[in-house]
Scaffold this motif. Structure first.
Motif, mmCIF file in Angstrom:
data_model
loop_
_atom_site.group_PDB
_atom_site.id
_atom_site.type_symbol
_atom_site.label_atom_id
_atom_site.label_comp_id
_atom_site.label_asym_id
_atom_site.label_seq_id
_atom_site.Cartn_x
_atom_site.Cartn_y
_atom_site.Cartn_z
ATOM 1 N N VAL A 76 0.854 -1.185 0.000
ATOM 2 C CA VAL A 76 0.000 0.000 0.000
ATOM 3 C C VAL A 76 0.891 1.236 0.000
ATOM 4 O O VAL A 76 1.771 1.374 0.843
ATOM 5 C CB VAL A 76 -0.941 0.011 1.224
ATOM 6 C CG1 VAL A 76 -1.700 1.330 1.314
ATOM 7 C CG2 VAL A 76 -1.894 -1.168 1.170
ATOM 8 N N GLN A 77 0.674 2.109 -0.961
ATOM 9 C CA GLN A 77 1.437 3.347 -1.054
ATOM 10 C C GLN A 77 0.664 4.517 -0.449
ATOM 11 O O GLN A 77 1.264 5.473 0.029
ATOM 12 C CB GLN A 77 1.805 3.620 -2.511
ATOM 13 C CG GLN A 77 2.723 2.529 -3.044
ATOM 14 C CD GLN A 77 2.826 2.523 -4.554
ATOM 15 O OE1 GLN A 77 1.853 2.713 -5.260
ATOM 16 N NE2 GLN A 77 4.037 2.285 -5.040
ATOM 17 N N MET A 78 -0.667 4.429 -0.470
ATOM 18 C CA MET A 78 -1.538 5.411 0.168
ATOM 19 C C MET A 78 -2.849 4.715 0.493
ATOM 20 O O MET A 78 -3.508 4.195 -0.399
ATOM 21 C CB MET A 78 -1.785 6.614 -0.758
ATOM 22 C CG MET A 78 -2.678 7.676 -0.178
ATOM 23 S SD MET A 78 -2.840 9.035 -1.377
ATOM 24 C CE MET A 78 -4.094 10.008 -0.567
ATOM 25 N N GLU A 79 -3.191 4.656 1.769
ATOM 26 C CA GLU A 79 -4.446 4.031 2.177
ATOM 27 C C GLU A 79 -5.628 4.751 1.536
ATOM 28 O O GLU A 79 -5.550 5.943 1.250
ATOM 29 C CB GLU A 79 -4.604 4.088 3.704
ATOM 30 C CG GLU A 79 -3.674 3.180 4.463
ATOM 31 C CD GLU A 79 -4.018 1.694 4.350
ATOM 32 O OE1 GLU A 79 -5.125 1.341 3.869
ATOM 33 O OE2 GLU A 79 -3.167 0.876 4.732
ATOM 34 N N PHE A 130 -9.783 7.696 -2.225
ATOM 35 C CA PHE A 130 -8.655 7.538 -3.139
ATOM 36 C C PHE A 130 -7.543 6.792 -2.428
ATOM 37 O O PHE A 130 -7.260 7.040 -1.260
ATOM 38 C CB PHE A 130 -8.132 8.904 -3.604
ATOM 39 C CG PHE A 130 -6.922 8.814 -4.497
ATOM 40 C CD1 PHE A 130 -7.063 8.553 -5.849
ATOM 41 C CD2 PHE A 130 -5.646 8.966 -3.976
ATOM 42 C CE1 PHE A 130 -5.946 8.453 -6.673
ATOM 43 C CE2 PHE A 130 -4.530 8.872 -4.792
ATOM 44 C CZ PHE A 130 -4.678 8.616 -6.141
ATOM 45 N N GLY A 131 -6.891 5.869 -3.130
ATOM 46 C CA GLY A 131 -5.754 5.157 -2.575
ATOM 47 C C GLY A 131 -4.847 4.648 -3.681
ATOM 48 O O GLY A 131 -5.253 4.555 -4.847
ATOM 49 N N MET A 132 -3.608 4.311 -3.306
ATOM 50 C CA MET A 132 -2.638 3.804 -4.273
ATOM 51 C C MET A 132 -1.996 2.533 -3.710
ATOM 52 O O MET A 132 -1.683 2.468 -2.515
ATOM 53 C CB MET A 132 -1.557 4.847 -4.557
ATOM 54 C CG MET A 132 -2.107 6.123 -5.168
ATOM 55 S SD MET A 132 -0.865 7.330 -5.708
ATOM 56 C CE MET A 132 0.147 7.541 -4.272
ATOM 57 N N VAL A 133 -1.802 1.566 -4.583
ATOM 58 C CA VAL A 133 -1.210 0.297 -4.178
ATOM 59 C C VAL A 133 -0.392 -0.275 -5.336
ATOM 60 O O VAL A 133 -0.737 -0.088 -6.500
ATOM 61 C CB VAL A 133 -2.310 -0.698 -3.722
ATOM 62 C CG1 VAL A 133 -3.270 -1.036 -4.851
ATOM 63 C CG2 VAL A 133 -1.724 -1.956 -3.121
ATOM 64 N N ARG A 134 0.705 -0.939 -4.989
ATOM 65 C CA ARG A 134 1.472 -1.719 -5.968
ATOM 66 C C ARG A 134 1.146 -3.179 -5.663
ATOM 67 O O ARG A 134 1.410 -3.665 -4.556
ATOM 68 C CB ARG A 134 2.967 -1.450 -5.839
ATOM 69 C CG ARG A 134 3.795 -2.163 -6.914
ATOM 70 C CD ARG A 134 5.259 -1.808 -6.799
ATOM 71 N NE ARG A 134 5.463 -0.387 -6.940
ATOM 72 C CZ ARG A 134 6.066 0.191 -7.987
ATOM 73 N NH1 ARG A 134 6.552 -0.532 -8.939
ATOM 74 N NH2 ARG A 134 6.200 1.498 -8.036
ATOM 75 N N ASP A 135 0.568 -3.888 -6.626
ATOM 76 C CA ASP A 135 0.129 -5.261 -6.372
ATOM 77 C C ASP A 135 1.313 -6.234 -6.336
ATOM 78 O O ASP A 135 2.462 -5.849 -6.559
ATOM 79 C CB ASP A 135 -0.957 -5.693 -7.362
ATOM 80 C CG ASP A 135 -0.472 -5.880 -8.796
ATOM 81 O OD1 ASP A 135 0.744 -6.092 -9.029
ATOM 82 O OD2 ASP A 135 -1.322 -5.825 -9.700
ATOM 83 N N ARG A 136 1.045 -7.480 -6.055
ATOM 84 C CA ARG A 136 2.116 -8.472 -5.890
ATOM 85 C C ARG A 136 2.882 -8.748 -7.175
ATOM 86 O O ARG A 136 3.934 -9.384 -7.158
ATOM 87 C CB ARG A 136 1.549 -9.774 -5.320
ATOM 88 C CG ARG A 136 0.567 -10.445 -6.232
ATOM 89 C CD ARG A 136 -0.010 -11.664 -5.574
ATOM 90 N NE ARG A 136 -0.964 -12.292 -6.461
ATOM 91 C CZ ARG A 136 -1.609 -13.388 -6.180
ATOM 92 N NH1 ARG A 136 -1.412 -13.980 -5.019
ATOM 93 N NH2 ARG A 136 -2.458 -13.891 -7.028
ATOM 94 N N PHE A 137 2.364 -8.260 -8.313
ATOM 95 C CA PHE A 137 3.056 -8.419 -9.587
ATOM 96 C C PHE A 137 3.851 -7.168 -9.967
ATOM 97 O O PHE A 137 4.418 -7.094 -11.050
ATOM 98 C CB PHE A 137 2.053 -8.753 -10.697
ATOM 99 C CG PHE A 137 1.285 -10.013 -10.412
ATOM 100 C CD1 PHE A 137 1.894 -11.257 -10.522
ATOM 101 C CD2 PHE A 137 -0.031 -9.948 -10.002
ATOM 102 C CE1 PHE A 137 1.201 -12.421 -10.243
ATOM 103 C CE2 PHE A 137 -0.735 -11.106 -9.722
ATOM 104 C CZ PHE A 137 -0.125 -12.343 -9.837
ATOM 105 N N GLY A 138 3.866 -6.163 -9.078
ATOM 106 C CA GLY A 138 4.610 -4.932 -9.318
ATOM 107 C C GLY A 138 3.848 -3.881 -10.103
ATOM 108 O O GLY A 138 4.425 -2.862 -10.489
#
Length: 142
Positions: A109-112, A122-130
């Motif tokens: 999680v880059q931003m909850e 609004f939120g930002m996430v990098r998933d397990r595949f990048g």
């Protein structure tokens, strides 16, 4: 409710130039450009001068497609190859929350998810595949 998806290009200080370039190349309609300096002020966190003219968010529309852009905030890491993320937008905030948590599983999680001045969630996430995702709730009419 439907989901919308769009590529989101992140640049390092030359976003306005890129938006003008792609607007011309694609014959796109410029949907608007906001700069970091346009954000509401926060007394506890004054906006650095070098950030004010950078692009917070821009959007181009062409042939029913959407292409989104922003600059990095000064001092944030920027690495070529990381310029593209996927923006996912919906009015269904429960579905947005479910997708965010599923993408977060095994990811970072880059931003909850949180309310911002531009979105109810609004939120930002990098998933397990990048893959980087920007999830944005759209306000419901009425």
């Amino acid at each position: 409710m439907s989901l919308k998806i769009a590529p989101y290009i992140v640049l390092d200080g030359n976003c306005a130039e890129a938006v003008a370039f792609y607007e011309k190349v694609l014959g796109a309609n410029n949907m608007g450009l906001q700069r970091f300096g346009d954000m509401p002020g926060d007394e506890g966190h004054p906006m650095p001068e070098e950030a004010k003219n950078r692009v917070l968010h821009a959007a181009l529309e062409f042939d029913g497609q959407l292409l989104l852009f922003s600059d990095t905030f000064p001092g944030n890491p920027y690495q070529l190859g990381d310029q593209l993320s996927i923006a996912l937008m919906t009015k269904d905030l429960e579905r947005l929350k479910s997708i965010f948590h599923a993408l977060s599983d095994g990811g970072q999680v880059q931003m909850e998810l949180q309310e911002t001045f531009w979105s109810p969630s609004f939120g930002m996430v990098r998933d397990r595949f990048g893959i980087s995702w920007q999830l944005s709730g759209e306000a419901s009419e009425g």
